[in-house]
Design an enzyme around this catalytic site. Sequence first.
Site, PDB file in Angstrom:
ATOM      1  N   ILE A 189       0.838  -1.202   0.000  1.00  0.00           N
ATOM      2  CA  ILE A 189       0.000   0.000   0.000  1.00  0.00           C
ATOM      3  C   ILE A 189       0.874   1.254   0.000  1.00  0.00           C
ATOM      4  CG2 ILE A 189      -1.931   1.201   1.108  1.00  0.00           C
ATOM      5  CD1 ILE A 189      -2.624  -1.482   2.485  1.00  0.00           C
ATOM      6  N   THR A 211      11.829  -5.412   5.084  1.00  0.00           N
ATOM      7  CA  THR A 211      11.617  -6.781   5.556  1.00  0.00           C
ATOM      8  C   THR A 211      11.309  -7.645   4.334  1.00  0.00           C
ATOM      9  OG1 THR A 211       9.223  -6.519   5.760  1.00  0.00           O
ATOM     10  CG2 THR A 211      10.549  -5.877   7.685  1.00  0.00           C
ATOM     11  N   THR A 258      -6.539  -0.900  10.386  1.00  0.00           N
ATOM     12  CA  THR A 258      -7.295  -1.933   9.665  1.00  0.00           C
ATOM     13  C   THR A 258      -8.664  -2.195  10.297  1.00  0.00           C
ATOM     14  OG1 THR A 258      -7.302  -4.340   9.312  1.00  0.00           O
ATOM     15  CG2 THR A 258      -5.900  -3.547  11.061  1.00  0.00           C
ATOM     16  N   ASP A 259      -9.587  -2.690   9.479  1.00  0.00           N
ATOM     17  CA  ASP A 259     -10.909  -3.074  10.006  1.00  0.00           C
ATOM     18  C   ASP A 259     -10.808  -4.269  10.948  1.00  0.00           C
ATOM     19  OD1 ASP A 259     -10.363  -5.064   8.112  1.00  0.00           O
ATOM     20  OD2 ASP A 259     -12.193  -4.752   6.938  1.00  0.00           O
ATOM     21  N   GLU A 260      -9.658  -4.967  10.918  1.00  0.00           N
ATOM     22  CA  GLU A 260      -9.542  -6.182  11.731  1.00  0.00           C
ATOM     23  C   GLU A 260      -9.530  -5.877  13.223  1.00  0.00           C
ATOM     24  OE1 GLU A 260      -6.981  -9.196  10.150  1.00  0.00           O
ATOM     25  OE2 GLU A 260      -7.166  -8.403   8.124  1.00  0.00           O
ATOM     26  N   TYR A 270      -2.012 -10.277  14.966  1.00  0.00           N
ATOM     27  CA  TYR A 270      -1.839  -9.105  14.077  1.00  0.00           C
ATOM     28  C   TYR A 270      -2.840  -8.025  14.452  1.00  0.00           C
ATOM     29  CZ  TYR A 270      -2.893  -6.184  10.004  1.00  0.00           C
ATOM     30  OH  TYR A 270      -3.171  -5.115   9.191  1.00  0.00           O
ATOM     31  N   LYS A 307      -2.299  -4.171  16.001  1.00  0.00           N
ATOM     32  CA  LYS A 307      -2.779  -2.942  15.351  1.00  0.00           C
ATOM     33  C   LYS A 307      -3.718  -2.187  16.304  1.00  0.00           C
ATOM     34  CE  LYS A 307      -2.074  -1.683  11.664  1.00  0.00           C
ATOM     35  NZ  LYS A 307      -0.965  -0.881  11.064  1.00  0.00           N
TER      36      LYS A 307
HETATM   37  P1  NAD Z   1       3.280  -4.868   3.506  1.00  0.00           P
HETATM   38  O1  NAD Z   1       3.627  -6.040   4.356  1.00  0.00           O
HETATM   39  O2  NAD Z   1       3.145  -5.050   2.036  1.00  0.00           O
HETATM   40  O3  NAD Z   1       4.351  -3.694   3.731  1.00  0.00           O
HETATM   41  C1  NAD Z   1       4.869  -3.383   4.986  1.00  0.00           C
HETATM   42  C2  NAD Z   1       6.109  -2.511   4.771  1.00  0.00           C
HETATM   43  O4  NAD Z   1       6.594  -2.107   6.070  1.00  0.00           O
HETATM   44  C3  NAD Z   1       7.264  -3.255   4.093  1.00  0.00           C
HETATM   45  O5  NAD Z   1       7.834  -2.446   3.090  1.00  0.00           O
HETATM   46  C4  NAD Z   1       8.264  -3.491   5.215  1.00  0.00           C
HETATM   47  O6  NAD Z   1       9.618  -3.539   4.774  1.00  0.00           O
HETATM   48  C5  NAD Z   1       8.001  -2.298   6.118  1.00  0.00           C
HETATM   49  N1  NAD Z   1       8.380  -2.562   7.521  1.00  0.00           N
HETATM   50  C6  NAD Z   1       7.987  -3.607   8.287  1.00  0.00           C
HETATM   51  N2  NAD Z   1       8.545  -3.519   9.504  1.00  0.00           N
HETATM   52  C7  NAD Z   1       9.293  -2.385   9.510  1.00  0.00           C
HETATM   53  C8  NAD Z   1      10.084  -1.740  10.481  1.00  0.00           C
HETATM   54  N3  NAD Z   1      10.242  -2.273  11.708  1.00  0.00           N
HETATM   55  N4  NAD Z   1      10.698  -0.589  10.158  1.00  0.00           N
HETATM   56  C9  NAD Z   1      10.563  -0.053   8.909  1.00  0.00           C
HETATM   57  N5  NAD Z   1       9.826  -0.632   7.956  1.00  0.00           N
HETATM   58  C10 NAD Z   1       9.191  -1.787   8.249  1.00  0.00           C
HETATM   59  O7  NAD Z   1       1.940  -4.278   4.138  1.00  0.00           O
HETATM   60  P2  NAD Z   1       0.724  -3.512   3.433  1.00  0.00           P
HETATM   61  O8  NAD Z   1      -0.274  -4.525   3.007  1.00  0.00           O
HETATM   62  O9  NAD Z   1       1.243  -2.554   2.466  1.00  0.00           O
HETATM   63  O10 NAD Z   1       0.111  -2.743   4.697  1.00  0.00           O
HETATM   64  C11 NAD Z   1       0.535  -1.435   5.021  1.00  0.00           C
HETATM   65  C12 NAD Z   1      -0.237  -0.935   6.225  1.00  0.00           C
HETATM   66  O11 NAD Z   1      -1.635  -0.935   5.938  1.00  0.00           O
HETATM   67  C13 NAD Z   1      -0.058  -1.774   7.485  1.00  0.00           C
HETATM   68  O12 NAD Z   1       0.013  -0.910   8.587  1.00  0.00           O
HETATM   69  C14 NAD Z   1      -1.334  -2.611   7.545  1.00  0.00           C
HETATM   70  O13 NAD Z   1      -1.656  -2.946   8.876  1.00  0.00           O
HETATM   71  C15 NAD Z   1      -2.325  -1.654   6.944  1.00  0.00           C
HETATM   72  N6  NAD Z   1      -3.487  -2.300   6.278  1.00  0.00           N
HETATM   73  C16 NAD Z   1      -3.289  -3.238   5.307  1.00  0.00           C
HETATM   74  C17 NAD Z   1      -4.386  -3.786   4.657  1.00  0.00           C
HETATM   75  C18 NAD Z   1      -4.229  -4.794   3.543  1.00  0.00           C
HETATM   76  O14 NAD Z   1      -5.238  -5.309   3.040  1.00  0.00           O
HETATM   77  N7  NAD Z   1      -3.025  -5.112   3.106  1.00  0.00           N
HETATM   78  C19 NAD Z   1      -5.684  -3.389   5.020  1.00  0.00           C
HETATM   79  C20 NAD Z   1      -5.845  -2.412   6.020  1.00  0.00           C
HETATM   80  C21 NAD Z   1      -4.734  -1.882   6.639  1.00  0.00           C
HETATM   81  P1  TYD Z   2      -5.729 -12.480   3.757  1.00  0.00           P
HETATM   82  O1  TYD Z   2      -5.354 -11.988   2.421  1.00  0.00           O
HETATM   83  O2  TYD Z   2      -4.700 -13.188   4.576  1.00  0.00           O
HETATM   84  O3  TYD Z   2      -6.340 -11.236   4.545  1.00  0.00           O
HETATM   85  P2  TYD Z   2      -7.056 -11.191   6.015  1.00  0.00           P
HETATM   86  O4  TYD Z   2      -6.912 -12.484   6.675  1.00  0.00           O
HETATM   87  O5  TYD Z   2      -6.237 -10.130   6.666  1.00  0.00           O
HETATM   88  O6  TYD Z   2      -8.467 -10.814   5.732  1.00  0.00           O
HETATM   89  O7  TYD Z   2      -6.976 -13.459   3.606  1.00  0.00           O
HETATM   90  C1  TYD Z   2      -8.198 -13.040   3.031  1.00  0.00           C
HETATM   91  C2  TYD Z   2      -9.204 -14.162   3.238  1.00  0.00           C
HETATM   92  O8  TYD Z   2      -8.762 -15.322   2.521  1.00  0.00           O
HETATM   93  C3  TYD Z   2      -9.310 -14.590   4.689  1.00  0.00           C
HETATM   94  O9  TYD Z   2     -10.662 -14.919   4.995  1.00  0.00           O
HETATM   95  C4  TYD Z   2      -8.441 -15.823   4.781  1.00  0.00           C
HETATM   96  C5  TYD Z   2      -8.573 -16.443   3.399  1.00  0.00           C
HETATM   97  N1  TYD Z   2      -7.384 -17.190   2.940  1.00  0.00           N
HETATM   98  C6  TYD Z   2      -7.514 -18.485   2.434  1.00  0.00           C
HETATM   99  O10 TYD Z   2      -8.626 -19.031   2.365  1.00  0.00           O
HETATM  100  N2  TYD Z   2      -6.398 -19.135   2.010  1.00  0.00           N
HETATM  101  C7  TYD Z   2      -5.156 -18.572   2.058  1.00  0.00           C
HETATM  102  O11 TYD Z   2      -4.150 -19.226   1.664  1.00  0.00           O
HETATM  103  C8  TYD Z   2      -5.027 -17.230   2.563  1.00  0.00           C
HETATM  104  C9  TYD Z   2      -3.686 -16.557   2.655  1.00  0.00           C
HETATM  105  C10 TYD Z   2      -6.170 -16.583   2.987  1.00  0.00           C
END
Ligand code: NAD
Ligand code: TYD
Length: 334
Positions: free
Chosen positions: A12, A36, A123-125, A147, A151
Amino acid sequence: MKILVTGGLGFIGSNFIRYFLRRYPRGAVVNLDKQTYSGNPANLRDLAEERRYRWVKADIADADAVDKCMRGTDAVVHFAAESHVDRSILDAAPFLQTNVIGTQVLLDAALRHEVGRFVHVSTDEVYGSVAKGHSTEKDPLLPNSPYAASKAASDLLVRSYIVTHKLPAVVTRASNNFGPYQYPEKAMPLLITNLLDDIPFPLYGDGLNVRDWLYVLDHARAIDVVLRHGQVGEIYNVGGSFSCNNRELVRRIRTLMGKPESLIKRVPDRPGHDRRYALDCSKLRRLGWRPETDFRRALADTIGWYRTHESWWRPLKRKLGFKTYYKKQYAGRS
Ligand code: NAD
Ligand code: TYD
């Protein structure tokens, strides 16, 4: 405006940085990212020659490094986190270290440097599973995975800095993002890339868990709106335009890709698997934001992106770290 983005090498964060620099020709970004396993410089390779962008490789929990990056910053957008639920079940320690301690280090530095705005991306989680209706920003936090708990802890820490220290912070809580550059451990990119290789996708439990799907660029726009117009101390839910259960999502993607149902393998459920997330986003809509992306089109575009960007995801899936994780996560499940 000069902003400090944390976690900008991730899914993101990288999409947000690209959006921000395109939208604001006078904007500048410092990206603080430790790189990471999910942080990938290739996500922003197109910015290699961009003078308004700089990546600093450091940990958000490293107070000295954070202090240096924070100097002269107008605002912070904080994405950096350990972000995958399944990994938090295998080992919660890095989640607490980065998501909680790292956030505290950033908050302290933002106070010291009198940063004008701190956007904490959550996050909504944190609301936990919602059987009926939609979560509002006033709902209690009932996280179920390590997780989500980490958060929620960081959200509460941000709240405490707003109340106690008058830090000008805002919190966003988004639903499941999808789009280009998502590390292929998350459900959607794992499904698409496995299907491209005719490898089975492990569907957890009965597959009836419901998620709300938000296109990553709609999320980037939402964060920009909150950065500029969000009210200090407020929380804003950010949801997408489409919600469905995992079986339905898998069916749609499989059909668009022309792949057989036999590639979907039911596996034992994720422990503590939240049944349903759903967000009430009326508060953010009142600031003028709404998801603009048509889900069907965005889904087709996303599949198309992974199809044409094998050189992005193949090296990630080939890495020993990914293979070790995959084995640990899925061994004995099929
Ligand atoms: P991601 O895992 O793709 O990216 C995380 C980034 O943070 C990576 O570039 C990693 O190198 C960096 N990072 C991790 N630990 C670090 C540290 N200690 N110091 C510096 N950098 C560090 O995650 P994402 O999916 O892009 O999510 C980004 C944010 O959005 C997170 O805070 C997550 O909780 C939130 N979020 C994600 C989703 C989703 O669907 N992916 C939904 C809602 C909220
Ligand atoms: P995920 O992308 O891990 O997001 P989150 O758990 O944070 O919502 O998973 C999305 C949905 O898909 C969740 O209900 C878990 C399910 N899932 C599977 O069924 N198989 C998989 O291998 C993974 C990674 C997720």
